[in-house]
Design a protein around this motif. Sequence first.
Motif, short mmCIF file in Angstrom:
data_model
loop_
_atom_site.label_atom_id
_atom_site.label_comp_id
_atom_site.label_asym_id
_atom_site.label_seq_id
_atom_site.Cartn_x
_atom_site.Cartn_y
_atom_site.Cartn_z
N SER A 157 13.29 -18.80 4.27
CA SER A 157 13.00 -18.38 5.63
C SER A 157 14.24 -18.62 6.46
O SER A 157 14.65 -19.77 6.66
CB SER A 157 11.82 -19.17 6.22
N ALA A 158 14.83 -17.52 6.93
CA ALA A 158 15.98 -17.65 7.83
C ALA A 158 15.51 -18.21 9.16
O ALA A 158 16.26 -18.87 9.88
CB ALA A 158 16.65 -16.29 8.04
N LYS A 159 14.23 -17.99 9.46
CA LYS A 159 13.67 -18.46 10.72
C LYS A 159 13.52 -19.99 10.73
O LYS A 159 13.98 -20.66 11.65
CB LYS A 159 12.31 -17.80 10.96
N ASP A 160 12.87 -20.51 9.69
CA ASP A 160 12.62 -21.96 9.61
C ASP A 160 13.74 -22.72 8.92
O ASP A 160 13.66 -23.93 8.76
CB ASP A 160 11.35 -22.23 8.79
N ASP A 161 14.73 -22.01 8.44
CA ASP A 161 15.81 -22.59 7.65
C ASP A 161 15.27 -23.27 6.38
O ASP A 161 15.65 -24.38 6.04
CB ASP A 161 16.62 -23.60 8.49
N THR A 162 14.36 -22.57 5.71
CA THR A 162 13.83 -23.08 4.46
C THR A 162 14.60 -22.50 3.29
O THR A 162 14.69 -21.27 3.16
CB THR A 162 12.33 -22.70 4.31
N ASN A 163 15.17 -23.36 2.48
CA ASN A 163 15.82 -22.95 1.22
C ASN A 163 17.10 -22.12 1.40
O ASN A 163 17.65 -21.64 0.41
CB ASN A 163 14.83 -22.12 0.38
N VAL A 164 17.55 -21.95 2.63
CA VAL A 164 18.72 -21.09 2.86
C VAL A 164 19.97 -21.73 2.25
O VAL A 164 20.74 -21.08 1.55
CB VAL A 164 18.93 -20.83 4.38
N ASN A 165 20.12 -23.03 2.48
CA ASN A 165 21.27 -23.73 1.94
C ASN A 165 21.27 -23.73 0.40
O ASN A 165 22.29 -23.50 -0.23
CB ASN A 165 21.30 -25.15 2.47
N ALA A 166 20.10 -23.98 -0.15
CA ALA A 166 19.98 -24.01 -1.61
C ALA A 166 20.34 -22.65 -2.21
O ALA A 166 21.04 -22.57 -3.22
CB ALA A 166 18.55 -24.39 -2.00
N ALA A 167 19.87 -21.59 -1.56
CA ALA A 167 20.18 -20.25 -2.06
C ALA A 167 21.68 -20.00 -2.02
O ALA A 167 22.27 -19.51 -3.00
CB ALA A 167 19.43 -19.20 -1.25
N PHE A 168 22.32 -20.37 -0.93
CA PHE A 168 23.76 -20.10 -0.82
C PHE A 168 24.58 -21.01 -1.74
O PHE A 168 25.66 -20.62 -2.18
CB PHE A 168 24.24 -20.16 0.63
N MET A 169 24.07 -22.20 -2.02
CA MET A 169 24.78 -23.04 -3.01
C MET A 169 24.77 -22.37 -4.37
O MET A 169 25.76 -22.35 -5.09
CB MET A 169 24.11 -24.43 -3.11
N ALA A 170 23.62 -21.80 -4.72
CA ALA A 170 23.50 -21.09 -6.00
C ALA A 170 24.39 -19.85 -6.00
O ALA A 170 25.00 -19.51 -7.02
CB ALA A 170 22.05 -20.70 -6.26
N ILE A 171 24.48 -19.21 -4.86
CA ILE A 171 25.33 -18.02 -4.72
C ILE A 171 26.80 -18.41 -4.93
O ILE A 171 27.53 -17.76 -5.66
CB ILE A 171 25.11 -17.37 -3.33
N ALA A 172 27.20 -19.52 -4.30
CA ALA A 172 28.57 -20.01 -4.44
C ALA A 172 28.88 -20.35 -5.90
O ALA A 172 29.94 -20.01 -6.42
CB ALA A 172 28.79 -21.22 -3.55
N LYS A 173 27.92 -21.00 -6.54
CA LYS A 173 28.12 -21.36 -7.95
C LYS A 173 28.20 -20.13 -8.83
O LYS A 173 29.03 -20.05 -9.75
CB LYS A 173 26.97 -22.26 -8.43
N ALA A 174 27.32 -19.17 -8.55
CA ALA A 174 27.33 -17.93 -9.34
C ALA A 174 28.66 -17.21 -9.16
O ALA A 174 29.24 -16.71 -10.12
CB ALA A 174 26.17 -17.04 -8.93
N ALA A 175 29.15 -17.16 -7.93
CA ALA A 175 30.40 -16.48 -7.64
C ALA A 175 31.56 -17.12 -8.36
O ALA A 175 32.44 -16.44 -8.88
CB ALA A 175 30.67 -16.47 -6.13
N SER A 176 31.55 -18.44 -8.40
CA SER A 176 32.69 -19.15 -8.98
C SER A 176 32.56 -19.31 -10.50
O SER A 176 33.50 -19.74 -11.17
CB SER A 176 32.84 -20.53 -8.35
N SER A 177 31.40 -18.94 -11.04
CA SER A 177 31.14 -19.19 -12.46
C SER A 177 32.05 -18.40 -13.37
O SER A 177 32.32 -18.81 -14.49
CB SER A 177 29.69 -18.85 -12.80
N GLN A 178 32.53 -17.27 -12.87
CA GLN A 178 33.34 -16.43 -13.75
C GLN A 178 34.81 -16.81 -13.73
O GLN A 178 35.59 -16.24 -14.47
CB GLN A 178 33.23 -14.98 -13.30
N PHE A 179 35.17 -17.75 -12.82
CA PHE A 179 36.61 -18.03 -12.65
C PHE A 179 36.94 -19.48 -12.84
O PHE A 179 36.15 -20.32 -12.50
CB PHE A 179 37.07 -17.58 -11.27
#
Length: 179
Positions: A157-179
Amino acid sequence: MSTNKRKQLYKIIILGDSGVGKTSLMNQYVNQRFTQQYRATVGADFMAKEVTIDDRMVTLQIWDTAGQERFQSLGGAFYRGADCCVLVYDITNKKTFENLESWKEEFKQQGCPKDPDTFPFVVIGNKSDKASERKVETEFAQQWCKSNGDIKHFETSAKDDTNVNAAFMAIAKAASSQF
Ligand code: GDP
Ligand code: MG
Protein backbone atom coordinates in the motif's frame (compact mmCIF):
# COMPACT_ATOMS: atom_id res chain seq x y z
CA MET A 1 44.17 -2.79 -9.14
CA SER A 2 40.46 -2.18 -8.75
CA THR A 3 38.63 -5.22 -7.55
CA ASN A 4 35.13 -3.83 -7.55
CA LYS A 5 33.80 -3.49 -11.05
CA ARG A 6 30.18 -3.82 -10.04
CA LYS A 7 27.79 -1.17 -11.18
CA GLN A 8 26.87 1.62 -8.80
CA LEU A 9 23.82 2.86 -10.64
CA TYR A 10 20.85 0.69 -11.42
CA LYS A 11 18.03 1.62 -13.72
CA ILE A 12 14.63 0.47 -12.54
CA ILE A 13 11.53 0.94 -14.60
CA ILE A 14 7.98 0.81 -13.33
CA LEU A 15 5.25 -0.34 -15.69
CA GLY A 16 1.56 -1.01 -15.38
CA ASP A 17 -1.81 0.46 -16.25
CA SER A 18 -2.61 4.04 -15.49
CA GLY A 19 -4.03 4.48 -11.98
CA VAL A 20 -2.49 1.42 -10.31
CA GLY A 21 -0.25 3.61 -8.16
CA LYS A 22 3.14 3.60 -9.88
CA THR A 23 3.88 7.25 -9.14
CA SER A 24 2.53 6.88 -5.60
CA LEU A 25 4.78 3.90 -4.89
CA MET A 26 7.83 5.72 -6.13
CA ASN A 27 6.93 8.85 -4.21
CA GLN A 28 6.31 6.91 -1.01
CA TYR A 29 9.58 5.05 -1.35
CA VAL A 30 11.75 8.02 -2.29
CA ASN A 31 10.05 10.92 -0.48
CA GLN A 32 7.91 9.19 2.18
CA ARG A 33 4.90 11.05 0.86
CA PHE A 34 1.44 10.08 -0.32
CA THR A 35 -1.21 12.30 -1.88
CA GLN A 36 -4.64 11.40 -3.20
CA GLN A 37 -4.47 13.61 -6.24
CA TYR A 38 -1.66 13.46 -8.67
CA ARG A 39 -0.54 16.07 -11.11
CA ALA A 40 0.93 14.50 -14.20
CA THR A 41 4.66 14.36 -13.73
CA VAL A 42 6.19 17.25 -15.61
CA GLY A 43 9.81 17.11 -16.60
CA ALA A 44 10.97 14.57 -14.05
CA ASP A 45 11.41 11.20 -15.72
CA PHE A 46 13.03 9.50 -12.80
CA MET A 47 13.80 9.79 -9.11
CA ALA A 48 17.03 8.61 -7.52
CA LYS A 49 17.52 6.94 -4.17
CA GLU A 50 20.65 5.64 -2.52
CA VAL A 51 20.45 2.26 -0.85
CA THR A 52 22.85 -0.19 0.72
CA ILE A 53 22.78 -3.73 -0.61
CA ASP A 54 25.26 -6.28 0.67
CA ASP A 55 27.33 -3.50 2.27
CA ARG A 56 27.52 -1.61 -1.00
CA MET A 57 26.10 1.85 -1.48
CA VAL A 58 24.32 2.02 -4.82
CA THR A 59 21.93 4.41 -6.52
CA LEU A 60 18.57 3.31 -7.81
CA GLN A 61 17.38 5.40 -10.70
CA ILE A 62 13.65 4.76 -10.78
CA TRP A 63 11.89 5.63 -14.02
CA ASP A 64 8.24 6.51 -14.00
CA THR A 65 5.82 7.16 -16.85
CA ALA A 66 4.22 10.57 -17.05
CA GLY A 67 0.75 9.39 -17.96
CA GLN A 68 1.67 8.38 -21.49
CA GLU A 69 1.13 4.70 -20.59
CA ARG A 70 -2.51 5.35 -21.47
CA PHE A 71 -1.89 6.26 -25.05
CA GLN A 72 1.20 4.79 -26.58
CA SER A 73 4.25 2.66 -26.41
CA LEU A 74 6.84 4.43 -24.32
CA GLY A 75 9.64 3.86 -26.78
CA GLY A 76 12.94 2.09 -26.60
CA ALA A 77 14.90 4.85 -24.85
CA PHE A 78 12.70 4.56 -21.79
CA TYR A 79 13.24 0.82 -21.46
CA ARG A 80 16.79 0.40 -22.65
CA GLY A 81 19.50 -0.42 -20.13
CA ALA A 82 17.03 -1.34 -17.40
CA ASP A 83 18.40 -3.60 -14.65
CA CYS A 84 15.00 -4.53 -13.24
CA CYS A 85 11.45 -4.08 -14.46
CA VAL A 86 8.66 -3.64 -11.92
CA LEU A 87 5.17 -4.63 -13.05
CA VAL A 88 2.41 -3.05 -10.97
CA TYR A 89 -1.28 -3.91 -10.76
CA ASP A 90 -4.12 -2.78 -8.49
CA ILE A 91 -5.50 -5.60 -6.30
CA THR A 92 -9.01 -4.09 -6.66
CA ASN A 93 -8.92 -4.14 -10.48
CA LYS A 94 -8.65 -7.49 -12.26
CA LYS A 95 -7.99 -5.96 -15.67
CA THR A 96 -4.79 -4.32 -14.41
CA PHE A 97 -3.58 -7.77 -13.36
CA GLU A 98 -4.52 -9.35 -16.69
CA ASN A 99 -2.55 -6.64 -18.49
CA LEU A 100 0.72 -7.56 -16.74
CA GLU A 101 1.40 -10.08 -19.48
CA SER A 102 1.35 -7.44 -22.22
CA TRP A 103 3.45 -5.02 -20.14
CA LYS A 104 5.99 -7.79 -19.71
CA GLU A 105 6.01 -8.51 -23.45
CA GLU A 106 6.22 -4.81 -24.26
CA PHE A 107 9.26 -4.57 -22.03
CA LYS A 108 10.94 -7.56 -23.61
CA GLN A 109 10.37 -6.21 -27.11
CA GLN A 110 11.25 -2.59 -26.50
CA GLY A 111 13.88 -2.98 -23.83
CA CYS A 112 15.84 -5.69 -25.62
CA PRO A 113 17.29 -7.21 -22.42
CA LYS A 114 20.41 -9.27 -23.14
CA ASP A 115 18.91 -12.43 -21.73
CA PRO A 116 15.11 -12.10 -21.74
CA ASP A 117 14.65 -15.46 -20.00
CA THR A 118 16.59 -14.53 -16.89
CA PHE A 119 15.89 -10.79 -16.80
CA PRO A 120 14.66 -9.80 -13.31
CA PHE A 121 11.04 -8.71 -13.05
CA VAL A 122 9.26 -7.93 -9.79
CA VAL A 123 5.45 -7.86 -9.54
CA ILE A 124 3.64 -5.54 -7.12
CA GLY A 125 -0.07 -5.73 -6.27
CA ASN A 126 -0.75 -2.26 -4.90
CA LYS A 127 -3.61 -0.77 -2.81
CA SER A 128 -3.57 -3.58 -0.24
CA ASP A 129 -5.27 -1.15 2.17
CA LYS A 130 -8.46 -1.61 0.11
CA ALA A 131 -8.84 -5.25 1.15
CA SER A 132 -12.65 -5.16 1.12
CA GLU A 133 -12.59 -4.32 -2.59
CA ARG A 134 -10.07 -6.98 -3.51
CA LYS A 135 -10.56 -8.61 -6.95
CA VAL A 136 -7.21 -10.37 -7.34
CA GLU A 137 -6.46 -13.11 -4.81
CA THR A 138 -2.92 -13.24 -3.48
CA GLU A 139 -2.52 -16.94 -4.27
CA PHE A 140 -3.74 -16.42 -7.82
CA ALA A 141 -1.17 -13.68 -8.41
CA GLN A 142 1.57 -15.75 -6.79
CA GLN A 143 0.73 -18.66 -9.05
CA TRP A 144 0.99 -16.47 -12.13
CA CYS A 145 4.35 -15.14 -10.97
CA LYS A 146 5.60 -18.63 -10.32
CA SER A 147 4.67 -19.90 -13.75
CA ASN A 148 6.16 -16.80 -15.38
CA GLY A 149 9.74 -17.53 -14.43
CA ASP A 150 9.41 -17.44 -10.66
CA ILE A 151 8.94 -13.68 -10.44
CA LYS A 152 9.02 -12.17 -6.95
CA HIS A 153 5.61 -10.92 -5.82
CA PHE A 154 4.68 -8.27 -3.23
CA GLU A 155 1.47 -6.69 -2.10
CA THR A 156 1.87 -3.08 -1.03
CA SER A 157 0.00 0.00 0.00
CA ALA A 158 1.59 3.23 -1.15
CA LYS A 159 -1.06 4.93 0.96
CA ASP A 160 -0.28 3.22 4.28
CA ASP A 161 3.37 2.59 3.42
CA THR A 162 2.89 -1.14 3.82
CA ASN A 163 5.62 -3.34 2.35
CA VAL A 164 6.89 -0.57 0.07
CA ASN A 165 10.40 -0.65 1.48
CA ALA A 166 10.55 -4.44 1.39
CA ALA A 167 9.46 -4.47 -2.24
CA PHE A 168 12.09 -1.94 -3.26
CA MET A 169 14.80 -3.80 -1.34
CA ALA A 170 13.94 -6.88 -3.39
CA ILE A 171 13.94 -4.75 -6.52
CA ALA A 172 17.41 -3.41 -5.67
CA LYS A 173 18.68 -6.92 -5.03
CA ALA A 174 17.15 -8.22 -8.25
CA ALA A 175 18.71 -5.35 -10.20
CA SER A 176 22.14 -5.93 -8.77
CA SER A 177 21.96 -9.73 -8.98
CA GLN A 178 23.24 -9.85 -12.51
CA PHE A 179 26.31 -7.71 -11.85
P1 GDP B 1 -0.23 5.74 -11.69
O1 GDP B 1 -1.09 6.26 -12.79
O2 GDP B 1 0.01 4.28 -11.82
O3 GDP B 1 1.04 6.52 -11.53
O4 GDP B 1 -1.08 5.89 -10.33
P2 GDP B 1 -1.02 7.07 -9.23
O5 GDP B 1 0.18 6.91 -8.38
O6 GDP B 1 -1.20 8.38 -9.92
O7 GDP B 1 -2.28 6.70 -8.34
C1 GDP B 1 -3.60 6.67 -8.90
C2 GDP B 1 -4.61 6.91 -7.79
O8 GDP B 1 -4.60 5.83 -6.86
C3 GDP B 1 -4.32 8.18 -6.98
O9 GDP B 1 -5.56 8.78 -6.64
C4 GDP B 1 -3.64 7.66 -5.74
O10 GDP B 1 -3.84 8.50 -4.63
C5 GDP B 1 -4.31 6.30 -5.56
N1 GDP B 1 -3.43 5.31 -4.90
C6 GDP B 1 -2.16 5.01 -5.22
N2 GDP B 1 -1.67 4.06 -4.41
C7 GDP B 1 -2.65 3.76 -3.54
C8 GDP B 1 -2.75 2.82 -2.44
O11 GDP B 1 -1.83 2.08 -2.08
N3 GDP B 1 -3.96 2.79 -1.77
C9 GDP B 1 -4.99 3.59 -2.12
N4 GDP B 1 -6.13 3.48 -1.42
N5 GDP B 1 -4.93 4.46 -3.15
C10 GDP B 1 -3.78 4.55 -3.84
MG1 MG C 1 1.83 8.04 -12.69
